[in-house]
Scaffold this motif. Structure first.
Motif, PDB file in Angstrom:
ATOM      1  N   ALA A 209       1.276   9.078  -5.713  1.00  0.00           N
ATOM      2  CA  ALA A 209       1.712  10.448  -5.408  1.00  0.00           C
ATOM      3  C   ALA A 209       2.714  10.946  -6.445  1.00  0.00           C
ATOM      4  O   ALA A 209       2.677  12.111  -6.882  1.00  0.00           O
ATOM      5  N   GLY A 210       3.635  10.067  -6.862  1.00  0.00           N
ATOM      6  CA  GLY A 210       4.601  10.450  -7.885  1.00  0.00           C
ATOM      7  C   GLY A 210       3.932  10.786  -9.205  1.00  0.00           C
ATOM      8  O   GLY A 210       4.299  11.756  -9.886  1.00  0.00           O
TER       9      GLY A 210
ATOM     10  N   GLY B 272       0.931   3.949  -2.803  1.00  0.00           N
ATOM     11  CA  GLY B 272       0.716   5.365  -2.486  1.00  0.00           C
ATOM     12  C   GLY B 272       1.825   6.240  -3.044  1.00  0.00           C
ATOM     13  O   GLY B 272       1.575   7.335  -3.592  1.00  0.00           O
ATOM     14  N   LEU B 273       3.067   5.775  -2.885  1.00  0.00           N
ATOM     15  CA  LEU B 273       4.196   6.531  -3.428  1.00  0.00           C
ATOM     16  C   LEU B 273       4.099   6.661  -4.948  1.00  0.00           C
ATOM     17  O   LEU B 273       4.342   7.736  -5.518  1.00  0.00           O
ATOM     18  N   VAL B 274       3.730   5.544  -5.619  1.00  0.00           N
ATOM     19  CA  VAL B 274       3.618   5.580  -7.077  1.00  0.00           C
ATOM     20  C   VAL B 274       2.512   6.554  -7.491  1.00  0.00           C
ATOM     21  O   VAL B 274       2.691   7.391  -8.400  1.00  0.00           O
TER      22      VAL B 274
ATOM     23  N   TYR C 231       2.159  14.095  -8.762  1.00  0.00           N
ATOM     24  CA  TYR C 231       3.154  15.174  -8.742  1.00  0.00           C
ATOM     25  C   TYR C 231       3.669  15.457 -10.162  1.00  0.00           C
ATOM     26  O   TYR C 231       3.783  16.607 -10.586  1.00  0.00           O
TER      27      TYR C 231
ATOM     28  N   SER D  26       0.833  -1.210   0.000  1.00  0.00           N
ATOM     29  CA  SER D  26       0.000   0.000   0.000  1.00  0.00           C
ATOM     30  C   SER D  26       0.865   1.257   0.000  1.00  0.00           C
ATOM     31  O   SER D  26       0.581   2.244  -0.698  1.00  0.00           O
ATOM     32  N   PHE D  27       1.925   1.200   0.815  1.00  0.00           N
ATOM     33  CA  PHE D  27       2.837   2.350   0.860  1.00  0.00           C
ATOM     34  C   PHE D  27       3.477   2.590  -0.498  1.00  0.00           C
ATOM     35  O   PHE D  27       3.553   3.730  -0.975  1.00  0.00           O
ATOM     36  N   MET D  28       3.933   1.464  -1.126  1.00  0.00           N
ATOM     37  CA  MET D  28       4.554   1.604  -2.445  1.00  0.00           C
ATOM     38  C   MET D  28       3.539   2.124  -3.479  1.00  0.00           C
ATOM     39  O   MET D  28       3.851   2.991  -4.294  1.00  0.00           O
TER      40      MET D  28
END
Length: 202
Positions: free
Chosen positions: A36-37, A32-34, A40, A28-30
């Motif tokens: 968000a990236g 979320g990072l993807v 962005y 989930s964290f990964m």
């Protein structure tokens, strides 16, 4: 035969759940990072595109401001040229004004009125003279205001009764007068003539 599991199955299940939870959290964290990236990157692309549009607009605005400045300069030049053209036209039309002035004075002055001084400043003519009577002065004022298009706004500034010595023995009572009037330009007369039919057609 009965099989009995003596291994600590609850702890093994708890350990598996814990590993599954940690793996899920990591995924989930990964994710979320993807996400968000990606957001962005998308926002940065939108900002860059908008900045490029703004730069293009600023460049076009500068070009337009320069063109507006050039147009304003051209308008000033056109206005100056029109003023010069009008001045030249006025000078050309004013060449004959002294002729019209003297001719109209000869025609409009009644008998018994004599001009002693004539002075022109611009379009205003100041005249001094003598008349046999006040009635002659009144007649002259009527002629100057009604019978000629070249003169306008005649104004009697002074009239004084005085004695005129023709000979040592012959003295006559005369009216000494000062008056001024405006001399009309040819262009003004043409504009007035053009305005008269337009007013009559309404």
């Amino acid at each position: 035969m009965i099989l009995i599991n003596l291994l600590p199955h609850r702890e093994a299940a708890r350990k598996r759940r814990k590993q599954l939870f940690q793996t899920t959290m990591l995924l989930s964290f990964m994710a979320g990072l993807v996400i968000a990236g990606l957001i962005y990157t998308l926002l940065q692309n939108l900002i860059t595109a908008q900045q490029e549009k703004n730069s293009l607009l600023h460049a076009e605005i500068k070009v337009l401001e320069k063109q507006i400045g050039e147009i304003a300069g051209l308008e000033k030049e056109i206005t100056a040229l029109r003023a010069r053209q009008k001045a030249v036209e006025d000078l050309q039309s004013d060449r004959n004004l002294p002729v019209h002035l003297l001719h109209e004075l000869v025609v409009q002055l009644p008998d018994g009125v004599y001009v002693t001084s004539l002075k022109q400043e611009g379009q205003v003519v100041s005249m001094q003279g003598m008349a046999q009577s006040n009635e002659r002065v009144s007649e002259m004022l009527r002629n100057l205001s009604e019978n000629t298009p070249w003169f306008s706004k005649p104004e009697l500034t002074e009239i004084v009764a005085t004695n005129l010595a023709l000979t040592p023995r012959d003295q006559r009572r005369v009216a000494s007068f000062n008056l001024r009037f405006q001399l009309m330009r040819t262009s003004e007369l043409q504009a007035k003539d053009n305005a008269a039919p337009a007013a009559g057609g309404r």
